[in-house]
Motif scaffolding. Structure first.
Motif, short mmCIF file in Angstrom:
data_model
loop_
_atom_site.label_atom_id
_atom_site.label_comp_id
_atom_site.label_asym_id
_atom_site.label_seq_id
_atom_site.Cartn_x
_atom_site.Cartn_y
_atom_site.Cartn_z
N VAL A 34 0.86 -1.18 0.00
CA VAL A 34 0.00 0.00 0.00
C VAL A 34 0.90 1.23 0.00
CG1 VAL A 34 -1.77 1.31 1.23
CG2 VAL A 34 -1.84 -1.19 1.24
N ARG A 35 0.75 2.04 -1.04
CA ARG A 35 1.55 3.25 -1.19
C ARG A 35 0.59 4.43 -1.31
NH1 ARG A 35 5.67 2.78 -5.84
NH2 ARG A 35 6.65 1.42 -4.26
N GLY A 36 0.38 5.12 -0.21
CA GLY A 36 -0.60 6.20 -0.21
C GLY A 36 -1.97 5.64 -0.50
N ASP A 37 -2.59 6.12 -1.59
CA ASP A 37 -3.92 5.63 -1.98
C ASP A 37 -3.85 4.52 -3.03
OD1 ASP A 37 -5.16 7.51 -0.33
OD2 ASP A 37 -5.09 9.05 -1.88
N THR A 38 -2.63 4.08 -3.36
CA THR A 38 -2.46 3.07 -4.41
C THR A 38 -2.13 1.70 -3.81
OG1 THR A 38 -1.68 4.72 -5.99
CG2 THR A 38 -1.14 2.43 -6.47
N LEU A 39 -2.79 0.67 -4.34
CA LEU A 39 -2.50 -0.70 -3.96
C LEU A 39 -1.64 -1.32 -5.05
CD1 LEU A 39 -6.11 -1.83 -2.92
CD2 LEU A 39 -4.42 -0.57 -1.57
N ILE A 40 -0.55 -1.96 -4.66
CA ILE A 40 0.37 -2.59 -5.61
C ILE A 40 0.30 -4.10 -5.42
CG2 ILE A 40 2.74 -2.79 -6.43
CD1 ILE A 40 3.24 0.02 -5.34
N GLU A 41 -0.04 -4.80 -6.50
CA GLU A 41 -0.14 -6.26 -6.48
C GLU A 41 0.96 -6.85 -7.36
OE1 GLU A 41 -2.31 -8.28 -4.73
OE2 GLU A 41 -2.72 -6.39 -3.70
N ILE A 42 1.79 -7.70 -6.79
CA ILE A 42 2.84 -8.38 -7.55
C ILE A 42 2.29 -9.72 -8.00
CG2 ILE A 42 5.17 -9.33 -7.47
CD1 ILE A 42 5.64 -7.22 -5.16
N GLN A 43 2.15 -9.89 -9.30
CA GLN A 43 1.54 -11.09 -9.85
C GLN A 43 2.56 -11.82 -10.70
OE1 GLN A 43 -1.22 -11.95 -8.67
NE2 GLN A 43 -1.90 -13.64 -9.95
N THR A 44 3.15 -12.88 -10.14
CA THR A 44 4.20 -13.61 -10.85
C THR A 44 3.63 -14.69 -11.76
OG1 THR A 44 4.46 -15.14 -9.00
CG2 THR A 44 5.87 -13.18 -9.01
N SER A 45 2.33 -15.00 -11.59
CA SER A 45 1.70 -16.02 -12.44
C SER A 45 0.49 -15.42 -13.14
CB SER A 45 1.33 -17.24 -11.60
OG SER A 45 0.49 -16.86 -10.52
N GLY A 46 -0.50 -16.23 -13.46
CA GLY A 46 -1.62 -15.79 -14.28
C GLY A 46 -2.49 -14.73 -13.64
N PHE A 47 -3.05 -13.86 -14.49
CA PHE A 47 -3.94 -12.80 -14.02
C PHE A 47 -5.33 -13.31 -13.66
CE2 PHE A 47 -1.80 -8.99 -16.41
CZ PHE A 47 -0.63 -9.24 -15.70
N ALA A 48 -5.71 -14.46 -14.20
CA ALA A 48 -7.07 -14.95 -14.00
C ALA A 48 -7.43 -15.09 -12.53
CB ALA A 48 -7.26 -16.27 -14.73
N SER A 49 -6.44 -15.44 -11.71
CA SER A 49 -6.69 -15.64 -10.28
C SER A 49 -7.01 -14.33 -9.56
CB SER A 49 -5.48 -16.30 -9.62
OG SER A 49 -4.33 -15.47 -9.73
N MET A 50 -6.79 -13.18 -10.23
CA MET A 50 -7.00 -11.89 -9.60
C MET A 50 -8.37 -11.30 -9.90
SD MET A 50 -3.39 -9.97 -10.36
CE MET A 50 -3.76 -8.71 -9.15
N VAL A 51 -9.18 -11.96 -10.70
CA VAL A 51 -10.42 -11.36 -11.18
C VAL A 51 -11.30 -10.90 -10.02
CG1 VAL A 51 -12.58 -11.81 -12.40
CG2 VAL A 51 -10.42 -12.60 -13.37
N ARG A 52 -11.56 -11.78 -9.07
CA ARG A 52 -12.45 -11.43 -7.96
C ARG A 52 -11.89 -10.27 -7.14
NH1 ARG A 52 -12.62 -13.53 -2.70
NH2 ARG A 52 -14.59 -13.09 -1.62
N LYS A 53 -10.60 -10.31 -6.88
CA LYS A 53 -9.96 -9.26 -6.08
C LYS A 53 -10.03 -7.91 -6.78
CE LYS A 53 -5.66 -8.61 -3.44
NZ LYS A 53 -4.34 -9.22 -3.13
N LEU A 54 -9.71 -7.89 -8.07
CA LEU A 54 -9.73 -6.65 -8.82
C LEU A 54 -11.14 -6.12 -8.99
CD1 LEU A 54 -7.08 -7.41 -11.59
CD2 LEU A 54 -6.81 -5.88 -9.63
N ASP A 55 -12.07 -7.03 -9.22
CA ASP A 55 -13.46 -6.62 -9.38
C ASP A 55 -13.96 -5.89 -8.14
OD1 ASP A 55 -15.93 -6.68 -10.96
OD2 ASP A 55 -16.68 -7.98 -9.37
#
Length: 230
Positions: free
Chosen positions: A44-65
């Motif tokens: 967490v950097r100020g108002d920005t969330l940084i996600e390090i994704q070393t594998s597929g993006f598909a697993s992030m759908v629910r979180k990003l949504d």
């Protein structure tokens, strides 16, 4: 060390590559592994969330949504331009070391974007591609990975960051198109210009079309003809 670096369940499960990239992007004041809206943000950097994704993006759908409508999010995704494969014994002894014939490039981003091509169309999202050199550590398990004769990928280790590219809007992706691409082009033309295989070109064309950056204008035999939108 940045604040909020107390060990968390997320850090206990992270691999060496993920941890190294988190150190690489860290700035003073960053907070690590923070609970946000029922999820855990890598940074967490100020108002920005940084996600390090070393594998597929598909697993992030629910979180990003869930997060994108209320937070700025930056996805940091590594692509290895060079990979050294290390085969290691059960005791940790290095049995062999060789350079993989596979070399990644920024255009490999599209292999992940095909999971949800309109991802970058969200005004609160940015993608950062980190081009790396890495070690891939393999150990032998005869019951697994039959295609690699039982050699299982155990972890990835960051050796060096070569470059990084930031994509904040869909238009930024157009910088990855080859300079000599014809006005009207097929995925075969795109593959030749990129110096890649046809699959990568097809993934790229698919994503750019759904982002309304290219349009279908014709068909040559079985080949679809695309054109960049003005």
């Amino acid at each position: 060390m940045a604040t909020g670096a107390t060990p968390h369940v997320g850090t206990l499960r992270e691999g060496p590559l993920h941890a190294a990239l988190k150190r690489w992007i860290a700035e003073p004041g960053d907070r690590f592994e923070q609970p946000v809206e029922g999820f855990v943000a890598d940074v967490v950097r100020g108002d920005t969330l940084i996600e390090i994704q070393t594998s597929g993006f598909a697993s992030m759908v629910r979180k990003l949504d869930h997060l994108l409508d209320v937070h700025d999010v930056r996805i940091v995704h590594p692509i290895a331009v060079d990979t050294t494969i290390l085969k290691v014994s059960d005791t940790g002894e290095i049995l062999s070391r060789r350079l993989s014939p596979k070399h990644g490039a920024a255009i490999d981003l599209f292999a992940e974007l095909v999971s949800f091509p309109n991802l970058l169309d969200h005004p609160n999202l940015a993608l950062e591609v980190v081009l790396t050199r890495e070690d891939q550590v393999r150990t032998h398990d005869p019951d697994k990975a039959w295609r690699r004769k039982g050699w299982v990928i155990r972890e990835r280790r960051l050796v060096e960051v070569v470059d990084h590219l930031v994509f904040e809007t869909p238009n930024d992706l157009l910088a990855l198109l080859p300079d000599d691409l014809p006005t009207d082009f097929t995925t075969a033309d795109l593959a030749r210009g990129l110096g890649s295989n046809r699959r990568v070109a097809q993934q790229m064309a698919y994503c750019l079309r759904l982002l309304d950056l290219v349009t279908i204008v014709d068909k040559r035999g079985n080949a679809i003809v695309y054109r960049r939108r003005a």
